[in-house]
Design an enzyme around this catalytic site. Structure first.
Site, PDB file in Angstrom:
ATOM      1  N   CYS A  82     -45.334  16.447 -52.368  1.00  0.00           N
ATOM      2  CA  CYS A  82     -44.394  16.532 -53.480  1.00  0.00           C
ATOM      3  C   CYS A  82     -44.350  15.210 -54.264  1.00  0.00           C
ATOM      4  CB  CYS A  82     -43.033  16.989 -52.983  1.00  0.00           C
ATOM      5  SG  CYS A  82     -41.990  17.668 -54.298  1.00  0.00           S
ATOM      6  N   HIS A 173     -43.970  21.188 -49.532  1.00  0.00           N
ATOM      7  CA  HIS A 173     -43.511  20.466 -48.338  1.00  0.00           C
ATOM      8  C   HIS A 173     -44.058  21.099 -47.054  1.00  0.00           C
ATOM      9  CE1 HIS A 173     -40.551  17.843 -50.345  1.00  0.00           C
ATOM     10  NE2 HIS A 173     -40.547  18.818 -51.233  1.00  0.00           N
ATOM     11  N   GLU A 175     -44.277  19.884 -44.230  1.00  0.00           N
ATOM     12  CA  GLU A 175     -43.539  19.408 -43.058  1.00  0.00           C
ATOM     13  C   GLU A 175     -42.343  20.296 -42.733  1.00  0.00           C
ATOM     14  OE1 GLU A 175     -41.456  17.586 -46.559  1.00  0.00           O
ATOM     15  OE2 GLU A 175     -43.522  18.087 -46.030  1.00  0.00           O
TER      16      GLU A 175
END
Length: 192
Positions: A82, A173, A175
């Site tokens: 991002c 994202h 993660e």
């Protein structure tokens, strides 16, 4: 042999990156994941994650902490998500953001619009057998890429996953959500 991954810990979703990389490295004894706030923290890292957050704020904090030259010269791989994708580009559509120039691409910040326009989607990414659940939060996109940049995924708004040498950048994202396939792909690309 253990692997050492750093997470740029100036602003953004630092804890989520630390957790995801720790889980991705769980089967590699002696591996560590550490926060990075100063140039000295980069010395013995194999790779670095640059997390999402507010790219203009992260850019300002990189400058304040004297990290521009050390990050631009970092020899390990970079996993940028991002706002991190904005920072590793060589060109961005916002003069408040000083980029690191690590990946030859032009990035448009907030390509999706406001926070309410954020979304999740099932994304086909080159190299993954099954779609990846991608979480886009006020996400950027790459609008142009330079020589040597491999596009791994795109959507109608633009390019959302690239690889350039040891570096990978994501508009979303990875993660979040517990799917570690992209973290493992990144580590495998480094020969780790």
């Amino acid at each position: 042999m253990g692997v050492k991954i750093g997470v740029l810990a100036l602003q953004g979703d630092v804890a989520e990156h630390i957790t995801a990389f720790r889980e991705a490295l769980a089967d590699r004894p002696g591996s560590t994941v550490v926060p990075v706030r100063h140039a000295a923290d980069l010395g013995d890292l194999d790779a670095l994650a640059i997390p999402g957050g507010e790219s203009s704020t992260i850019s300002r904090l990189i400058g304040k902490n004297g990290l521009y030259e050390p990050l631009a010269g970092f020899e390990g791989g970079i996993f940028a998500t991002c706002a991190g994708m904005v920072l590793v580009a060589d060109r961005v559509d916002d003069p408040r953001v000083r980029t690191l120039g690590l990946i030859p691409m032009h990035v448009a910040r907030n390509a999706f619009g406001r926070q309410v326009d954020s979304r999740e989607t099932s994304l086909n990414i080159a190299g993954l057998a099954d779609p990846f659940r991608a979480v886009f939060i006020r996400a950027p996109v790459a609008t142009e890429i330079g020589s040597g940049v491999e596009v791994l995924a795109r959507i109608p708004e633009g390019i959302v996953v690239v690889r350039h040498g040891r570096h990978m950048a994501f508009a979303f994202h990875p993660e979040l959500g517990g799917d570690l396939r992209l973290h493992r792909t990144f580590l495998e690309g480094l020969g780790i």
